[in-house]
Scaffold this motif. Structure first.
Motif, short mmCIF file in Angstrom:
data_model
loop_
_atom_site.label_atom_id
_atom_site.label_comp_id
_atom_site.label_asym_id
_atom_site.label_seq_id
_atom_site.Cartn_x
_atom_site.Cartn_y
_atom_site.Cartn_z
N LYS A 191 0.95 2.51 -0.38
CA LYS A 191 1.52 3.21 -1.70
C LYS A 191 0.65 4.38 -1.94
CE LYS A 191 4.54 -0.35 -2.66
NZ LYS A 191 5.79 0.04 -2.72
N GLN B 278 5.28 5.23 -3.97
CA GLN B 278 6.21 5.23 -2.80
C GLN B 278 5.37 4.44 -1.56
OE1 GLN B 278 7.72 9.23 -2.66
NE2 GLN B 278 9.57 8.66 -4.20
N THR B 279 6.18 3.89 -0.93
CA THR B 279 5.66 3.26 0.40
C THR B 279 5.32 4.30 1.47
OG1 THR B 279 6.43 1.10 -0.05
CG2 THR B 279 5.83 1.81 2.25
N GLN B 280 4.26 4.61 1.99
CA GLN B 280 4.01 5.57 3.19
C GLN B 280 3.44 4.75 4.35
OE1 GLN B 280 5.28 8.46 2.70
NE2 GLN B 280 5.38 8.93 0.72
#
Length: 737
Positions: free
Chosen positions: A653, A658-660
């Motif tokens: 995160k 947000q997911t990276q």
């Protein structure tokens, strides 16, 4: 000329709101109304590419459908960057089924458009295609909540070097598309006058179907993706029974990189050697149920597909081992029927006596008349009876093998000693595979046997001309060459020259095949070669760490290669993170020059990666099997899609929640990795520079465009974004917003 300038000015005078690209883009103005959004990306519903290659001429058909998500009727300009080096022989374009007249722009006119978009939209992404030409056409109307279909057809003459041709399609779209493309496909049919040999795609995972000696189909498909690199296919032709082609990359002041592809002729005229095959099957109690049932069916397939002149033996083992024939028997119908009956009657019971099974297999293969010898070893457990130590078992096989017998292991389930199976294949120049509980063992073993059923040359060796020194070749030990299975070899070289010789054994007799292959003092093509060579070397070094223990020299080299070339896996990322943390703490590395420092809560993520690295060195269990499969895949990586093994476990995160994905932060440019660190990009080469000259330039300033004019090789770095730090020569350029 005046009218042309008015049209061009009108197209560029739009208030650019956004650009949606697949291979081409539609540039649209802001929609009417004071409350209209400043950006409203056109989604790309699908993007299909069909290519027909006839010798050196490629005809490409591109079909796209854009979608207008707004309630406004839009007008736009469609721009399609030409492939690098394209020499067009014809061009046609249609929109919604109607032929339209488009303008073909040379590289200078296209550059004007690309640079103007950079200035107006403050988006440098199109600089990726600087130096290429373009198509341009006005599109109106783009109806609200409706699609707009665009079809392009063009033909080009492909450039060839020493019989090796390259086709490139501009598929790099990630930086332009606001949303993943719903559907992407590339299909090429290749037909040649001379026999077709090499078919190699370094950029994407493709399916290759040969349709004869002079024809093949190559396909790539994906859904819900943002392609981030152009598509390239290499192919070669020659009349030899075994073809060899070479591709090199070498920059001034450095040793070079090379790729050799060795391909047997496709037609049935190729001499296939008779072989000896020994099937060794674990029938211990743990094989009960579907495991043994699948293994029996797989062996049935292999027995049915023995060649007429082959010989074979079947050994089953549990608490003790039993050989069917006690020797290598001819593969006639009667012996195959007897073997199938023997396999059908096998029942799961008892322990795992691998020592006795291997002893019987080695005894059957003790006398050789020069034939290739193959052993398929299928097991779901660790040795529990007789000799159980991996070191002793491997030494026994090595002592009797005399570098003849190739052992191919298939491990089933999770209760396995991966070190034993992997070291067994390493010692015999074989290969390993693992079959999970939910995988189809029958399909996997059958598919593998299809690849090795027809040996062409065995005991391969390569030698190079007197003025070329080749080193660090991968695979480290060359496998045998089989009909229908080309061999790829990556390596480094210094010196320069033009010859290579492939040596091997055919029917027990030595064979020497000379080839002309240029290893130049400078070669700017093949920029993908350094990264793929590094992936295979990193895979080899990780395997050495796994199987033989951790040495500082190996760890340091893995860390340096992985960082330089962007080989980001759960194992290499831990080494890079730890290395950079220690160097920053010790004052040896400026914090802003780290390559993977965008990870928040780094301690937790690093601990997770450390767990992955430690599990990689384990000998048994599911994590060990996963590591073995991923390291083996890295050792054999032949395209960028295979470089970042385990990437699905590199998610985190970011500061916005947000997911990276750590693996997605690297781009390979001019043979090395550049990393995204937050909103910045950092060239991995910057870490290696001692007291470099510094040149700091503001994005889109006059000095910025002057650099672009004076150093065209800077364009690929500038295309990454508005904040980039990269090295060219002895200068570090820093672009800031």
């Amino acid at each position: 000329m005046k009218a042309h300038k008015v049209v061009l000015a009108a197209a560029l005078g739009l208030l650019f709101a956004t650009a949606a690209l697949a291979d081409g883009m539609i540039v649209v103005p802001r929609p009417p109304g004071p409350t209209a959004p400043a950006a409203f990306p056109l989604a790309v519903r699908y993007h299909h590419v069909q290519v027909e290659v006839q010798d050196a001429v490629a005809r490409t058909r591109v079909t796209q459908e854009f979608f207008n998500p707004t309630s406004s009727r839009l007008e736009g300009t469609y721009i399609f960057p030409l492939p690098p080096g394209a020499v067009l022989s014809d061009f046609a374009m249609e929109i919604d089924g109607k032929m339209v007249e488009a303008e073909l722009l040379d590289a200078l006119k296209a550059r004007e458009i690309y640079e103007d978009i950079v200035r107006r939209m403050r988006d440098p992404a199109l600089l990726e295609y600087l130096g290429n030409g373009a198509f341009k056409v006005r599109i109106f109307p783009i109806e609200p909540h409706a699609g707009k279909k665009v079809v392009i057809r063009y033909a080009q003459v492909l450039s060839g070097d020493g019989g090796l041709y390259a086709y490139t399609y501009p598929l790099n779209t990630e930086k332009f598309s606001a949303a993943p493309l719903e559907e992407v496909s590339v299909k090429l049919t290749v037909q040649t006058t001379r026999p077709l040999k090499t078919l190699f795609c370094p950029t994407h995972e493709v399916e290759v179907r040969r349709k004869g000696d002079r024809s093949a189909t190559v396909g790539f498909e994906a859904a819900r993706v943002k392609p981030d690199r152009d598509f390239t296919l290499y192919f070669s032709t020659d009349d030899k029974s075994v073809g060899l082609s070479a591709l090199c990359h070498r920059m001034p002041g450095e040793d070079g990189y090379f790729l050799l592809t060795v391909t047997p002729a496709f037609d049935a005229g190729v001499r296939v050697q008779p072989k000896d095959v020994t099937f060794v099957l674990d029938t211990s109690g743990s094989m009960a149920g579907d495991k043994l049932a699948q293994a029996k069916r797989a062996l049935g397939f292999c027995l049915d597909n023995l060649n007429a002149e082959d010989r074979f033996e079947v050994v089953r083992f549990s608490t003790e081992a039993e050989a069917l024939f006690g020797r290598l028997a001819p593969a006639g119908a009667e012996n195959r029927a007897r073997a199938k009956s023997f396999v059908a009657g096998l029942n799961p019971i008892g322990g795992t006596n691998a020592e006795e099974a291997l002893a019987l297999a080695l005894k059957a293969n003790a006398v050789s008349d020069g034939r290739p010898q193959v052993l398929l070893f299928i097991t779901d457990g660790k040795p529990t009876i007789g000799e159980t130590g991996e070191e002793a078992l491997v030494k026994k096989v090595q002592g009797a093998n005399a570098r003849r017998l190739r052992v191919f292991t298939f491990g089933i389930g999770d209760d396995l000693n991966t070190h034993f199976l992997d070291r067994l294949t390493e010692a015999t120049r074989g290969a390993r595979a693992y079959v999970g509980d939910k995988e189809d063992m029958e399909v996997k073993i059958s598919a593998f046997y299809e690849k090795i059923k027809s040996p062409v040359l065995v005991d391969l060796r390569l030698s190079f001309g007197p003025w070329v020194k080749a080193y660090q070749l991968y695979p480290k030990e060359l496998p045998d060459l089989f009909h229908g299975s080309p061999l790829t070899v990556f390596g480094r070289y210094n010196g320069s020259g033009g010859s290579v010789t492939l040596e091997g054994t055919l029917d027990g007799k030595p064979v020497s095949l000379p080839y002309t292959a240029d290893f130049p003092a400078r070669a700017e093509g093949g920029a993908f070669l350094p990264a793929l060579w590094a992936a295979q070397r990193v895979g080899y070094l990780l395997d050495q760490i796994r199987l033989h223990g951790q040495e500082k020299e190996l760890v340091d080299e893995v860390t340096a290669l992985a960082r330089r070339f962007g080989i980001i896996t759960p194992y290499t990322s831990y080494l890079i993170l730890e290395d950079e943390r220690a160097r920053v703490a010790g004052g040896d590395l400026p914090r802003e020059n780290q390559t993977l420092n965008a990870v928040p809560s780094g301690a937790g993520f690093t601990a997770q990666m450390k767990g992955e690295y430690d599990a990689m060195r384990g000998k048994a269990g599911a994590p060990s099997i996963q590591a073995s499969k991923e390291v083996e895949a890295l050792k054999n990586a032949v395209n960028f899609a295979q470089m970042n093994q385990g990437a699905d476990r590199l998610q985190y995160k970011d500061e916005k929640g947000q997911t990276q994905n750590l693996a997605a932060q690297a781009r390979n440019i001019q043979g090395r990795a550049v990393y995204q660190v937050g909103s910045n990009w950092i060239d991995s080469n910057v870490q290696n520079m001692k007291n470099p000259k510094a040149n700091r330039l503001q994005f889109a300033s006059a000095a910025y465009f002057k650099l672009l004019e004076e150093r065209p090789d800077a364009a690929q770095f500038l295309a990454l974004g508005r904040n980039v730090r990269f090295a060219l020569g002895d200068v570090v350029y820093e672009i800031y917003e």
